[in-house]
Design a protein around this motif. Structure first.
Motif, short mmCIF file in Angstrom:
data_model
loop_
_atom_site.label_atom_id
_atom_site.label_comp_id
_atom_site.label_asym_id
_atom_site.label_seq_id
_atom_site.Cartn_x
_atom_site.Cartn_y
_atom_site.Cartn_z
N LEU A 1 0.62 -0.96 0.19
CA LEU A 1 -0.35 -0.35 -0.12
C LEU A 1 0.77 1.54 0.00
CD1 LEU A 1 -2.94 0.66 0.10
CD2 LEU A 1 -3.02 0.65 2.59
N CYS A 2 0.70 2.60 -0.65
CA CYS A 2 1.49 2.82 -1.35
C CYS A 2 0.18 4.64 -1.33
CB CYS A 2 1.89 3.48 -1.97
SG CYS A 2 3.08 1.74 -3.15
N ASN A 3 0.98 5.35 -0.44
CA ASN A 3 0.31 6.57 0.49
C ASN A 3 0.40 7.90 -0.21
OD1 ASN A 3 2.50 6.36 3.16
ND2 ASN A 3 2.69 8.37 1.43
N GLY A 4 1.43 7.81 -1.58
CA GLY A 4 1.19 8.83 -2.38
C GLY A 4 1.65 10.53 -1.96
N ASP A 5 1.82 11.30 -3.04
CA ASP A 5 2.58 12.72 -1.68
C ASP A 5 1.89 13.76 -2.90
OD1 ASP A 5 3.80 14.56 -1.15
OD2 ASP A 5 5.89 14.00 -1.12
N ALA A 6 0.84 14.31 -1.82
CA ALA A 6 -0.23 15.47 -3.20
C ALA A 6 1.37 16.98 -3.33
CB ALA A 6 -0.92 15.76 -2.29
N SER A 7 2.04 16.22 -2.34
CA SER A 7 2.92 17.85 -3.36
C SER A 7 3.48 17.94 -4.06
CB SER A 7 3.86 18.48 -1.66
OG SER A 7 5.08 16.67 -1.49
N LYS A 8 4.08 16.00 -4.33
CA LYS A 8 4.26 16.27 -5.77
C LYS A 8 3.86 15.52 -6.61
CE LYS A 8 9.09 14.64 -4.05
NZ LYS A 8 8.43 14.70 -2.29
N ASN A 9 2.31 15.51 -6.79
CA ASN A 9 1.47 14.77 -7.47
C ASN A 9 1.82 13.62 -7.65
OD1 ASN A 9 0.46 17.77 -8.52
ND2 ASN A 9 1.99 18.01 -9.73
N LYS A 10 2.00 12.95 -6.90
CA LYS A 10 1.38 11.57 -6.66
C LYS A 10 0.61 10.68 -5.85
CE LYS A 10 5.89 11.18 -8.26
NZ LYS A 10 6.38 10.32 -9.43
N LEU A 11 -0.65 9.66 -6.93
CA LEU A 11 -1.18 9.44 -6.45
C LEU A 11 -1.36 8.43 -5.28
CD1 LEU A 11 -4.18 10.35 -9.02
CD2 LEU A 11 -3.85 11.14 -6.80
N ALA A 12 -1.94 8.73 -4.33
CA ALA A 12 -1.84 6.81 -3.30
C ALA A 12 -2.48 6.02 -4.36
CB ALA A 12 -3.00 7.42 -2.27
N SER A 13 -1.91 4.39 -4.26
CA SER A 13 -2.56 3.25 -4.58
C SER A 13 -1.93 1.87 -4.34
CB SER A 13 -1.47 2.96 -6.16
OG SER A 13 0.24 3.20 -5.85
N LEU A 14 -2.18 0.85 -4.86
CA LEU A 14 -1.93 -0.48 -4.30
C LEU A 14 -1.54 -1.38 -5.54
CD1 LEU A 14 -2.69 -2.61 -1.78
CD2 LEU A 14 -4.76 -2.59 -2.54
N HIS A 15 -0.92 -2.28 -4.83
CA HIS A 15 -0.29 -2.86 -5.83
C HIS A 15 0.21 -4.55 -5.22
CE1 HIS A 15 1.37 0.60 -7.58
NE2 HIS A 15 1.32 1.54 -6.26
N GLN A 16 -0.49 -5.64 -6.15
CA GLN A 16 0.12 -7.09 -6.15
C GLN A 16 1.53 -7.36 -6.37
OE1 GLN A 16 -2.82 -9.90 -7.44
NE2 GLN A 16 -2.69 -10.79 -5.84
N ILE A 17 1.92 -8.04 -6.29
CA ILE A 17 3.52 -8.33 -6.52
C ILE A 17 4.07 -10.02 -6.33
CG2 ILE A 17 5.96 -8.25 -5.83
CD1 ILE A 17 5.11 -5.51 -4.74
N ASN A 18 4.53 -10.85 -6.89
CA ASN A 18 4.80 -12.02 -7.57
C ASN A 18 5.65 -12.31 -7.00
OD1 ASN A 18 5.67 -14.51 -7.46
ND2 ASN A 18 4.26 -14.94 -10.19
#
Length: 345
Positions: free
Chosen positions: A216-233
């Motif tokens: 789970l990634c919280n992003g960074d609004a100041s860097k225009n980076k949105l939060a996201s969720l990732h599934q990894i093998n």
């Protein structure tokens, strides 16, 4: 003569007080009543006030022990209790602002050692009976700790803030909150051997029932980076799927699984859940924070009860709310100041 008699009386009173204290049982002889219904709560405390603590809640008796450490050691735990980990009959309590780890007996909570030398430690993860890794907020490295000598023995250089870690297949996966990477560490060589690009600000990492990792990634609004969720093998360290949040105000944290590891829960002001097979993020919450200030989240793997803390104003004691897996409130109780996480026996 009068002063002489007063002196004798004062002497006798002091002597009686000392004698009474000697008759009292030592706090270090106390034992913690631990069972399968025990839930440990790390309370961060107020920054720079040194009032961190670890509480114990018994699900059956509905009792709360406010502070396990101070009565057992006749001293405060320290400043900002970040996390803890039970391993080999010890409990390793990580103190972020105190830059130390207290090693305590898992039954009595009496401290046997203190591991110093960190910058701002976050999470502790054993990788063998002799060695553990410790992530750090400011150090730009993962610390390698000798569990026999209880001291730092080495370090692994990493860029930025390292957060939660997970051990799998002889490797350790490290969420790096300052980047868009999950680092892969070789636990024999104590070095980074790979990195996996995910979203910006990975904060938590868990494993599902199929052996896949979720970040789970919280992003960074100041860097225009949105939060996201990732599934990894983890076999080939590739991203299977990514789910993107759409609002710059989204700040998801505290990724958790239910007892069967097929349903995810996370905190984004409210509490959300989704299946590992979901193709998109949920539109509605399972539990709304309402007028509360939800701060931490965990799922008891023994009964799927949802635990969430309300930090209120970050000054007074926080409240713990317990919910059934369908979101129905069971009860609530007080813990310490800023309850930060939960650990189940």
């Amino acid at each position: 003569m009068k002063n002489y008699l007063i002196g004798i009386i004062i002497f006798l009173i002091i002597g009686m007080q000392i004698a009474c204290r000697k008759d009292k049982p030592s706090a270090k002889n106390q034992t913690v009543s631990v069972s399968k219904s025990s839930v440990y709560i790390t309370n961060e405390g107020n920054f720079q006030f040194g009032n961190a603590s670890v509480s114990l809640f018994d699900e059956v008796n509905k009792t709360v022990t406010d502070d396990l450490f101070k009565p057992a050691n006749s001293r405060p735990l320290g400043d900002v209790c970040q996390s803890l980990f039970f391993f080999n009959n010890n409990c390793y309590v990580v103190l972020n602002n105190s830059a130390k780890i207290e090693v305590v007996n898992a039954t009595t909570f009496v401290a046997s050692n203190t591991i110093n030398g960190f910058n701002s430690p976050r999470y502790f993860l054993p990788v063998s009976n002799q060695k553990a890794y410790v992530s750090d907020l400011y150090a730009n490295k993962i610390w390698v700790v000798d569990l026999v000598a209880n001291k730092i023995s080495n370090s692994i250089n990493c860029v930025g803030w390292t957060e939660q870690m997970l051990s799998l297949y002889g490797h350790v996966y490290v969420a790096n909150r300052s980047t868009d990477k999950v680092y892969v560490l070789n636990i024999v060589l104590d070095k980074i051997i790979d990195s996996i690009k995910v979203g910006y600000g990975p904060n938590s990492i868990k494993q599902d029932k199929n052996g896949n990792l979720w970040v789970l990634c919280n992003g960074d609004a100041s860097k225009n980076k949105l939060a996201s969720l990732h599934q990894i093998n983890p076999i080939n360290n590739t991203v299977i799927k990514s789910l993107a949040f759409t609002d710059s105000n989204d700040l998801p944290t505290r990724l958790n699984f239910n007892s069967t590891n097929d349903t995810l829960f996370y905190l984004n002001k409210n509490i959300y859940q989704l299946s590992i097979n979901a193709a998109q993020l949920p539109n509605s919450a399972i539990i709304s924070q309402g007028g509360s200030n939800f701060y931490s989240l965990a799922i008891n793997p023994n009964n799927n009860i949802i635990y969430v803390s309300d930090a209120i104003d970050y000054v007074q004691k926080g409240t713990i709310y317990r919910y059934l897996s369908n979101g129905v409130l069971i009860d609530n109780f007080k813990a310490g100041i800023i309850p930060g996480d939960f650990y189940f026996h």
